[in-house]
Design an enzyme around this catalytic site. Structure first.
Site, PDB file in Angstrom:
ATOM      1  CG  ASP A 154      -2.334   0.499   0.879  1.00 13.00           C
ATOM      2  OD1 ASP A 154      -2.453   1.347  -0.026  1.00 13.00           O
ATOM      3  OD2 ASP A 154      -3.317   0.086   1.531  1.00 13.00           O
ATOM      4  CG  ASP A 213      -9.399   1.935  -1.094  1.00 12.64           C
ATOM      5  OD1 ASP A 213      -8.411   1.678  -1.819  1.00 12.64           O
ATOM      6  OD2 ASP A 213      -9.318   2.052   0.149  1.00 12.64           O
TER       7      ASP A 213
END
Length: 776
Positions: A154, A213
């Site tokens: 990430d 997302d």
């Protein structure tokens, strides 16, 4: 075959003309898009060893492993907040993973599966656990020692200067560290498409996120498809575009939308990473996830992502060549109505519907009537002998917005796309109980030749007692083909019923529009920011880009509309066909709607055109709905706001530059790694009857996520949202979390009647202004 058919499909739109992507990693990994499971979408931080093992077992018993799903991926929150002080290594949380990661990996490997884990190319993970920036070699070796096969890497707390070169450096450091371990580990680059990783990721990782997302709702899915589909040229064996994990089964979308989710991910050659709780997955969810035909398209050895053939008016056609010479053709309908979608071919083709298994033939056009938010996927190949194969027949339709007890026009179109004529063609329309449908033109034809249509007009009447909502109308046609075969086709047309708004006063952005042309956004501008006119920032309104027209059904029940308007357009409010108010400059308008059946808002010209705080009154005026209760207004200062993590940094001060309620707000100086800002309450707060918490924010510098948390009960248990809404520098928005979206620790229930503290999370080291923390 591949070259022949590609030439036959006519490209009516070109999505992107990219430079050639970098060479892919030559390590033999991810030669087809990875398939597996990740816990984040369904569980957030509540990942455990038990969950991973149970899911591995379900991969076997539910046939997921046999369908191709391989990876069990552990997401954020699996470690302790501190590294081992002696070795510097990451430490698995002993409560969540009592046997450790290595033992969990061994269990997964024993099932013939592989284990993935989560890390971050910053100082911390997105949830505040240790990141790997500067410790890539140690962490990569730790993962390898544990038997990890896949790393989702990430991008939170990244200490970046924002340049693409920095992103490449940070992700290349982990690539090299993983390679040095000697263990094959798939590297999933998760920097949300920020630095266009499709242009550099192919020789750094095996897949890269292309967007922010995903969320379990249709607008999110639609926006991600629109962003990812044009990137097809960058994908291939060992290097894949990743539009994020699957939401299928999580409950926020319909079965039609979930099939679109699966279909378009397969057509885009995207990783198929399940994001639902398989322990409670329905048979329908499992049937979507394990459809062998659609998985076969995704996993096709040729490794080519479907290219955009056309994309007009929300209707998209994708073409994906397959290793056996066939093509997969997707007909995707992102609109809210039934639509007939197709693409021309220059010779007859055999079509196999991968969801229904139906086999048909088409003479000159591959076509289907596709439901709203739906996708039809065919596997197609040229065919010489069409005689034994049923013709492709579509039945489409359009209907105006339905109002109670009033006749509404409907048009159906039956088209024969097959080789050879149809005979004795009949069409019917069936509505819900109590509805009447009457044909106004012939609903039968003796014969329809290839590419001929039967068009029928109808009148549809809903009962006077019908309530607002969406109602299905079944459009059916029956016909004879080949001289002796009787067949039928059907489509579902959804009719939107509107009724007069409830009595009282309410923001127009909460009233369902009957229809609109142009573009509109609710409670924000088209650009996604809070509506601002002059110095006034609004949390309610309708953002548009002129020209637009928006209609609402009033049924003679409403009396007035008040609104502020602003932007570079001309504004007109119509009561039926009568002009009730106009404006050419930013100002406040009041329109008399007494007795009007329809309200219409129009903008002409070009550019942004916003209706701010529009309030519609029907019957007796009253408090404006939805009702809100301000918890912190910052009118008298900071309202006691402080930081939750004492060593996390950050500070607050009163400010007046940004405010959405009153004349003052709060300026927050955020630390790079973020902190929670708020306060414990002097007495328990009872929010019974309220459904969600909200606050308004404007990012002054650097960008920031926004999140909401509360503490509940005598133990002050911490419950927080998990969506981490991002706002770029200069952007503004309302961050909203329903109580259902706020997760509590195991054994703790969020009781709205017993709120003990309220917190908002902000980060990245810049300044963020906030105001009006409230309940709705």
């Amino acid at each position: 075959m591949h070259r022949i058919l590609t030439a036959l499909l006519v490209a009516t739109a070109v999505a992107v003309a990219p430079a050639a992507p970098a060479l892919a990693l030559d390590d033999g990994l991810a030669r087809t898009p990875p398939m597996g499971f990740n816990d984040w979408n369904a569980f957030g931080c509540d990942v455990t060893e038990e969950l991973i093992k149970q899911t591995a077992d379900l991969f076997i018993t539910e046939g997921l492993r046999d369908a191709g799903y391989t990876y069990l991926n552990i997401d954020d929150c699996w470690s302790l907040k501190e590294r081992d002080p002696a070795t510097g290594r990451l430490v698995p949380d002993p409560v969540k993973f009592p046997s450790g990661i290595a033992a969990t990996a061994a269990y997964v490997h024993g099932k013939g599966l592989k284990l993935g884990i989560y890390g971050d190319a910053g100082t911390n993970t997105c949830a505040g656990y240790p990141g790997s920036l500067g410790r890539e070699t140690l962490d990569a070796q730790t993962f390898a020692d544990w038997g990890v096969d896949y790393l989702k890497y990430d991008n939170c707390y990244n200490q970046s200067d924002g340049s693409q070169a920095d992103y490449i450096r940070r992700y290349t450091a982990m690539r090299d560290a993983l390679a040095a371990t000697g263990r094959p580990i798939v590297l999933s680059i998760c920097e949300w498409g920020t630095s266009q990783p499709w242009t550099w990721g192919a020789d750094v990782g095996h897949l890269w996120r292309t967007t922010g997302d995903i969320s379990d709702n249709w607008p999110s899915l639609r926006s991600i498809i629109a962003a990812n589909a044009p990137l097809a040229p960058y994908a291939g064996p060992g290097h894949w575009n990743d539009p994020d994990m699957l939401e299928i089964g999580n409950g926020g979308m319909t079965a039609t939308e979930y099939r679109t989710h699966m279909s378009m991910w397969a057509m885009m050659a995207a990783p198929l990473i399940i994001g639902t709780d398989l322990r409670s997955a329905s048979a329908e969810t499992l049937s979507i996830l394990t459809n062998r035909e659609i998985i076969g398209i995704d996993q096709d050895k040729l490794g080519v992502a479907g290219r955009v053939v056309s994309d007009t008016g929300g209707l998209m056609v994708l073409d994906k060549p397959l290793a056996n010479g066939e093509h997969a053709i997707a007909l995707y309908n992102s609109t809210d109505v039934l639509a007939t979608i197709g693409t021309p071919v220059t010779r007859p083709h055999r079509l196999t519907d991968v969801w229904t298994g139906a086999v048909t033939q088409a003479r000159s056009r591959i076509e289907a009537a596709v439901p709203a938010h739906g996708t039809v996927v065919y596997k197609v190949r040229p065919i010489r002998d069409t005689g034994p194969v049923a013709p492709s027949v579509t039945v489409g339709g359009t209907i105006a917005t339905v109002t109670p007890a009033a006749g509404t026009p409907l048009t159906t179109t039956v088209t024969n796309r097959g080789v050879g004529s149809l005979t004795d063609v009949r069409v019917t329309v069936a509505g819900p109980a109590g509805w009447t449908v009457t044909a106004g033109t012939p609903a039968r034809d003796r014969s329809l030749g290839s590419d001929e249509s039967l068009v029928t007009t109808w009148t549809v009447t809903a009962p006077a007692t019908v309530t607002a909502g969406s109602y299905p109308l079944t459009l059916s046609t029956s016909y004879t083909w080949g001289g002796r075969h009787r067949s039928s086709s059907a489509s579902i047309l959804v009719a939107a019923v509107v009724t007069p708004p409830d009595g009282g006063s309410r923001y127009l952005s909460t009233v369902r529009a009957a229809d609109f042309t142009g573009s509109m956004a609710l409670d924000q501008t088209i650009g996604g920011n809070l509506i601002t006119i002059g110095e006034h920032v609004y949390t309610r309104g309708i953002g548009t880009t002129a020209p637009t027209s928006i209609r609402y059904y009033l049924g003679g029940e409403c009396s007035s509309l008040t609104t502020d308007v602003g932007g570079g357009a001309d504004f007109t409010i119509y009561a039926d066909d009568t002009v009730a108010a106009t404006a050419t400059t930013p100002q406040s308008l009041t329109a008399d709607l007494t007795g009007a059946t329809w309200l219409r808002l129009t903008t002409t010209g070009a550019g942004p055109a916003d209706w701010a705080a529009p309030i519609l009154t029907c019957g007796e005026p009253g408090p404006v709905q939805p009702a809100e209760r301000t918890l912190f207004s910052f009118e008298g200062g900071t309202d006691g706001f402080t930081i939750a993590n004492a060593d996390g940094g950050g500070s607050v001060e009163p400010a007046t530059a940004f405010h959405t309620e009153g004349t003052a707000g709060l300026l927050v100086h955020t630390p790079v790694n973020g902190n929670w800002f708020g306060r414990a309450l002097d007495a328990p707060l009872d929010l019974t009857g309220f459904a969600r918490l909200k606050f308004d924010m404007r990012v002054e510098t650097a960008g920031s996520v926004g999140e909401i948390a509360v503490q509940v009960g005598d133990a002050f248990s911490w419950c927080q949202g998990g969506q981490w809404t991002w706002t770029g520098a200069g952007g503004s928005r309302t961050v909203t979390r329903s109580f259902d979206e706020i997760s509590c620790p195991a054994g703790v229930t969020l009781d709205p009647a017993d709120i003990r503290a309220v917190w908002v999370f902000l980060n990245t080291g810049g300044d963020v202004s906030i105001d009006d923390v409230r309940a709705e």
